[in-house]
Scaffold this motif. Structure first.
Motif, PDB file in Angstrom:
ATOM      1  N   ALA A 196       0.865  -1.184   0.000  1.00 35.22           N
ATOM      2  CA  ALA A 196       0.000   0.000   0.000  1.00 35.22           C
ATOM      3  C   ALA A 196       0.894   1.224   0.000  1.00 35.22           C
ATOM      4  O   ALA A 196       2.030   1.182   0.494  1.00 35.22           O
ATOM      5  CB  ALA A 196      -0.926   0.010   1.221  1.00 35.22           C
ATOM      6  N   ALA A 197       0.399   2.312  -0.555  1.00 34.51           N
ATOM      7  CA  ALA A 197       1.197   3.528  -0.693  1.00 34.51           C
ATOM      8  C   ALA A 197       1.067   4.421   0.532  1.00 34.51           C
ATOM      9  O   ALA A 197       0.007   4.503   1.163  1.00 34.51           O
ATOM     10  CB  ALA A 197       0.774   4.301  -1.937  1.00 34.51           C
ATOM     11  N   GLY A 203       0.029  13.447  -3.403  1.00 29.68           N
ATOM     12  CA  GLY A 203       0.092  12.131  -4.000  1.00 29.68           C
ATOM     13  C   GLY A 203       0.991  11.192  -3.220  1.00 29.68           C
ATOM     14  O   GLY A 203       1.387  11.469  -2.084  1.00 29.68           O
ATOM     15  N   PRO A 204       1.358  10.051  -3.821  1.00 31.66           N
ATOM     16  CA  PRO A 204       2.144   9.041  -3.101  1.00 31.66           C
ATOM     17  C   PRO A 204       3.592   9.467  -2.937  1.00 31.66           C
ATOM     18  O   PRO A 204       4.181  10.076  -3.833  1.00 31.66           O
ATOM     19  CB  PRO A 204       2.035   7.808  -4.005  1.00 31.66           C
ATOM     20  CG  PRO A 204       1.866   8.382  -5.381  1.00 31.66           C
ATOM     21  CD  PRO A 204       1.049   9.634  -5.205  1.00 31.66           C
ATOM     22  N   VAL A 205       4.177   9.127  -1.788  1.00 33.23           N
ATOM     23  CA  VAL A 205       5.586   9.449  -1.540  1.00 33.23           C
ATOM     24  C   VAL A 205       6.425   8.192  -1.341  1.00 33.23           C
ATOM     25  O   VAL A 205       7.649   8.240  -1.472  1.00 33.23           O
ATOM     26  CB  VAL A 205       5.745  10.372  -0.312  1.00 33.23           C
ATOM     27  CG1 VAL A 205       5.063  11.700  -0.554  1.00 33.23           C
ATOM     28  CG2 VAL A 205       5.196   9.716   0.958  1.00 33.23           C
ATOM     29  N   ALA A 206       5.797   7.071  -1.012  1.00 36.93           N
ATOM     30  CA  ALA A 206       6.525   5.825  -0.764  1.00 36.93           C
ATOM     31  C   ALA A 206       5.507   4.694  -0.681  1.00 36.93           C
ATOM     32  O   ALA A 206       4.299   4.902  -0.866  1.00 36.93           O
ATOM     33  CB  ALA A 206       7.340   5.916   0.535  1.00 36.93           C
ATOM     34  N   GLY A 207       5.996   3.493  -0.397  1.00 35.55           N
ATOM     35  CA  GLY A 207       5.112   2.346  -0.246  1.00 35.55           C
ATOM     36  C   GLY A 207       5.665   1.378   0.782  1.00 35.55           C
ATOM     37  O   GLY A 207       6.878   1.326   1.022  1.00 35.55           O
ATOM     38  N   ILE A 208       4.772   0.630   1.418  1.00 33.45           N
ATOM     39  CA  ILE A 208       5.131  -0.403   2.388  1.00 33.45           C
ATOM     40  C   ILE A 208       4.583  -1.734   1.881  1.00 33.45           C
ATOM     41  O   ILE A 208       3.448  -1.795   1.396  1.00 33.45           O
ATOM     42  CB  ILE A 208       4.549  -0.092   3.777  1.00 33.45           C
ATOM     43  CG1 ILE A 208       5.190   1.168   4.361  1.00 33.45           C
ATOM     44  CG2 ILE A 208       4.741  -1.261   4.736  1.00 33.45           C
ATOM     45  CD1 ILE A 208       4.583   1.599   5.690  1.00 33.45           C
ATOM     46  N   LEU A 224      -3.226  -5.074   7.615  1.00 30.50           N
ATOM     47  CA  LEU A 224      -2.138  -4.553   8.430  1.00 30.50           C
ATOM     48  C   LEU A 224      -1.231  -3.641   7.609  1.00 30.50           C
ATOM     49  O   LEU A 224      -0.751  -2.608   8.095  1.00 30.50           O
ATOM     50  CB  LEU A 224      -1.327  -5.709   9.023  1.00 30.50           C
ATOM     51  CG  LEU A 224      -2.083  -6.709   9.892  1.00 30.50           C
ATOM     52  CD1 LEU A 224      -1.151  -7.823  10.360  1.00 30.50           C
ATOM     53  CD2 LEU A 224      -2.723  -6.008  11.086  1.00 30.50           C
ATOM     54  N   VAL A 225      -0.989  -4.022   6.364  1.00 29.30           N
ATOM     55  CA  VAL A 225      -0.178  -3.191   5.477  1.00 29.30           C
ATOM     56  C   VAL A 225      -0.877  -1.856   5.217  1.00 29.30           C
ATOM     57  O   VAL A 225      -0.258  -0.786   5.270  1.00 29.30           O
ATOM     58  CB  VAL A 225       0.091  -3.917   4.147  1.00 29.30           C
ATOM     59  CG1 VAL A 225       0.873  -3.027   3.189  1.00 29.30           C
ATOM     60  CG2 VAL A 225       0.838  -5.210   4.382  1.00 29.30           C
ATOM     61  N   CYS A 226      -2.165  -1.939   4.951  1.00 30.27           N
ATOM     62  CA  CYS A 226      -2.931  -0.728   4.674  1.00 30.27           C
ATOM     63  C   CYS A 226      -2.922   0.200   5.886  1.00 30.27           C
ATOM     64  O   CYS A 226      -2.756   1.417   5.757  1.00 30.27           O
ATOM     65  CB  CYS A 226      -4.361  -1.114   4.313  1.00 30.27           C
ATOM     66  SG  CYS A 226      -5.269   0.139   3.399  1.00 30.27           S
ATOM     67  N   ASP A 227      -3.071  -0.367   7.062  1.00 32.24           N
ATOM     68  CA  ASP A 227      -3.090   0.444   8.275  1.00 32.24           C
ATOM     69  C   ASP A 227      -1.719   1.067   8.534  1.00 32.24           C
ATOM     70  O   ASP A 227      -1.625   2.237   8.940  1.00 32.24           O
ATOM     71  CB  ASP A 227      -3.509  -0.415   9.463  1.00 32.24           C
ATOM     72  CG  ASP A 227      -3.683   0.405  10.730  1.00 32.24           C
ATOM     73  OD1 ASP A 227      -4.524   1.321  10.733  1.00 32.24           O
ATOM     74  OD2 ASP A 227      -2.965   0.139  11.710  1.00 32.24           O
ATOM     75  N   ALA A 228      -0.650   0.325   8.301  1.00 28.17           N
ATOM     76  CA  ALA A 228       0.697   0.864   8.498  1.00 28.17           C
ATOM     77  C   ALA A 228       0.967   2.022   7.539  1.00 28.17           C
ATOM     78  O   ALA A 228       1.538   3.049   7.931  1.00 28.17           O
ATOM     79  CB  ALA A 228       1.735  -0.240   8.307  1.00 28.17           C
ATOM     80  N   ALA A 229       0.557   1.868   6.289  1.00 29.30           N
ATOM     81  CA  ALA A 229       0.748   2.946   5.320  1.00 29.30           C
ATOM     82  C   ALA A 229      -0.045   4.185   5.732  1.00 29.30           C
ATOM     83  O   ALA A 229       0.434   5.318   5.604  1.00 29.30           O
ATOM     84  CB  ALA A 229       0.328   2.476   3.930  1.00 29.30           C
TER      85      ALA A 229
END
Length: 271
Positions: A196-197, A203-208, A224-229
């Motif tokens: 997720a970005a 706009g987007p600056v990075a991704g996890i 969990l990925v979405c929440d961390a992003a």
């Protein structure tokens, strides 16, 4: 504001004109419209627009919905382009993700047509994932790259990727999944991932991402990925994010709707 070169004729050479435009950006936070640039440089509007387009294509500048700002090449001359701040904000989230899932966690930024890994965390399985901090991978072939590309304008994607082919269809599916991108062996054989970005006002600056082998429960760990992003976005940009994508992505404290329905599209994703 008095033009920077008040009373002077526009310089004749292209190099001088490009330098004049770059000098109009007083710092990394400067955000200028086309009219601002033309006024400060005293270049004809059409000339300024043509040179700005060239500088954007070469990554010296970045064109956002609000105007032009320094791009990765210009920022890279003065340091890491803000990547240290991204790493600092994401570090505790990456650590928590790795401990809670046992999978390999990546943090990456878009760098031309590639993603560049800023951080990697994982247990023994990390050695099986052939990525490294500072290394690169094709953005179109990775969940990280797709998660970031999904929030760029289509024209920007085409400028970066060249021939996007079916990529636009995949990026549409990422947006339908509220920003979750899946990848199954497209970049590294036998390795699957979900990403997720991290998004800011422009706009987007990075991704996890979380990565594992073919048995990794991507659909289960995707929230969990979405929440961390989302948490990283809030840490980097405390102010409420403008509703740039409000029509497509409602901002809530959690993923909207039943999570199983939200992630169904990811189970059959092979593109």
């Amino acid at each position: 504001m008095t033009p920077l070169n008040a009373g002077a004729e526009p310089p004749p050479s292209m190099v001088e004109r490009m330098t004049l435009i770059m000098d109009a950006f007083a710092g990394r936070a400067a955000l200028l419209t086309l009219e601002d640039v033309a006024r400060r440089t005293r270049l004809p509007r059409s000339t300024a627009h043509r040179i700005l387009d060239q500088l954007v294509r070469l990554d010296w500048l970045e064109h956002t919905s609000s105007g032009y700002r320094l791009g990765r090449r210009a920022l890279g001359l003065g340091g890491d382009g803000g990547h240290g701040r991204i790493r600092e904000a994401a570090a505790p989230l990456l650590h928590e993700l790795q401990l809670s899932t046992g999978l390999v966690v990546h943090l990456a930024v878009l760098d031309g047509a590639d993603v560049r890994f800023l951080d990697k965390a994982g247990g023994p399985f990390a050695r099986s994932v052939p990525s490294r901090v500072g290394g690169r991978a094709p953005a179109r072939a990775t969940a990280l790259g797709r998660a970031i590309l999904a929030w760029l304008e289509p024209e920007r994607v085409e400028a970066l990727i060249g021939d996007p082919g079916s990529l636009h269809q995949e990026l549409h599916r990422v947006r339908q999944r509220r920003g979750l991108a899946f990848e199954r062996g497209d970049c590294f054989p036998g390795i699957t991932s979900v990403a997720a970005a991290i998004r800011g006002p422009e706009g987007p600056v990075a991704g996890i991402s979380l990565a594992g082998d073919s048995r990794a429960p991507l659909e289960r760990v995707a929230p969990l990925v979405c929440d961390a992003a989302r948490q990283a976005s809030r840490a980097l940009f405390p102010e409420p994010e403008p509703l740039r994508h409000a029509a497509r992505v409602p901002h809530r404290g959690r993923l909207p709707g039943p999570i199983d329905r939200l992630l169904t599209a990811g189970r059959g994703d092979r593109s």
